[in-house]
Write a protein that holds these residues in place. Structure first.
Motif, PDB file in Angstrom:
ATOM      1  N   SER A  20      -3.158  -5.988   6.031  1.00 13.73           N
ATOM      2  CA  SER A  20      -2.555  -5.527   4.790  1.00 13.73           C
ATOM      3  C   SER A  20      -3.477  -5.886   3.636  1.00 13.73           C
ATOM      4  CB  SER A  20      -1.200  -6.207   4.587  1.00 13.73           C
ATOM      5  OG  SER A  20      -0.732  -5.992   3.278  1.00 13.73           O
ATOM      6  N   SER A  21      -3.577  -5.006   2.666  1.00  9.38           N
ATOM      7  CA  SER A  21      -4.421  -5.286   1.506  1.00  9.38           C
ATOM      8  C   SER A  21      -3.884  -6.474   0.712  1.00  9.38           C
ATOM      9  CB  SER A  21      -4.526  -4.056   0.616  1.00  9.38           C
ATOM     10  OG  SER A  21      -3.238  -3.680   0.144  1.00  9.38           O
ATOM     11  N   LEU A  40      -9.203   2.971   5.159  1.00  7.66           N
ATOM     12  CA  LEU A  40      -7.913   2.719   4.538  1.00  7.66           C
ATOM     13  C   LEU A  40      -6.905   3.648   5.179  1.00  7.66           C
ATOM     14  CD1 LEU A  40      -6.305   1.518   2.066  1.00  7.66           C
ATOM     15  CD2 LEU A  40      -7.056   3.532   0.829  1.00  7.66           C
ATOM     16  N   THR A  42      -3.369   5.082   4.762  1.00  7.00           N
ATOM     17  CA  THR A  42      -2.233   5.235   3.855  1.00  7.00           C
ATOM     18  C   THR A  42      -0.996   5.751   4.587  1.00  7.00           C
ATOM     19  OG1 THR A  42      -2.964   7.448   3.251  1.00  7.00           O
ATOM     20  CG2 THR A  42      -3.682   5.630   1.841  1.00  7.00           C
ATOM     21  N   ARG A  45       1.913   2.659   6.184  1.00  2.32           N
ATOM     22  CA  ARG A  45       2.932   2.038   5.338  1.00  2.32           C
ATOM     23  C   ARG A  45       3.785   3.105   4.666  1.00  2.32           C
ATOM     24  NH1 ARG A  45       2.624  -3.244   4.932  1.00  2.32           N
ATOM     25  NH2 ARG A  45       0.752  -4.189   5.706  1.00  2.32           N
ATOM     26  N   LEU A  50       3.028   1.797  -1.008  1.00  2.00           N
ATOM     27  CA  LEU A  50       1.916   2.347  -1.779  1.00  2.00           C
ATOM     28  C   LEU A  50       2.161   2.216  -3.273  1.00  2.00           C
ATOM     29  CD1 LEU A  50       1.062   5.539   0.304  1.00  2.00           C
ATOM     30  CD2 LEU A  50      -0.157   3.365   0.239  1.00  2.00           C
ATOM     31  N   GLU A  53       1.016  -0.878  -4.403  1.00  3.04           N
ATOM     32  CA  GLU A  53      -0.430  -0.940  -4.206  1.00  3.04           C
ATOM     33  C   GLU A  53      -0.808  -1.744  -2.965  1.00  3.04           C
ATOM     34  OE1 GLU A  53      -2.301  -2.126  -7.838  1.00  3.04           O
ATOM     35  OE2 GLU A  53      -1.603  -0.345  -8.898  1.00  3.04           O
ATOM     36  N   ALA A  55      -1.767  -1.303   1.076  1.00  3.54           N
ATOM     37  CA  ALA A  55      -2.202  -0.339   2.083  1.00  3.54           C
ATOM     38  C   ALA A  55      -2.726  -1.120   3.282  1.00  3.54           C
ATOM     39  CB  ALA A  55      -3.284   0.563   1.528  1.00  3.54           C
ATOM     40  N   THR A  56      -2.944  -0.437   4.372  1.00  5.72           N
ATOM     41  CA  THR A  56      -3.512  -1.063   5.558  1.00  5.72           C
ATOM     42  C   THR A  56      -5.017  -0.845   5.539  1.00  5.72           C
ATOM     43  OG1 THR A  56      -1.487  -0.678   6.795  1.00  5.72           O
ATOM     44  CG2 THR A  56      -3.483  -1.087   8.076  1.00  5.72           C
TER      45      THR A  56
END
Length: 64
Positions: A20-21, A40, A42, A45, A50, A53, A55-56
């Motif tokens: 995870s970011s 990335l 999107t 998730r 998102l 903010e 993302a994986t």
């Protein structure tokens, strides 16, 4: 490190990891041991994540 050694012993060419970011410590660890950010995702998730903010992130480590 055991996972990396196991992959090398199994003659794997690379390792792929996702994080995870929002998980900064894990992303820092992956970068320190040589993983490179390669993408990335999107779709993994929800839209709610998102908006926050998050993302994986996809990470890649070439073993050869």
């Amino acid at each position: 490190f055991q996972g990396i050694n196991f992959a090398r012993d199994a003659d794997a060419r690379a390792i792929f990891a996702t994080a995870s970011s929002a998980n900064h410590p894990f992303c820092s660890l992956l970068a320190k041991v040589g993983f490179e950010l390669c993408g990335l995702d999107t779709s993994y998730r929800s839209n709610h994540d998102l908006v926050k903010e998050e993302a994986t992130l996809m990470w890649y480590l070439a073993l050869r």
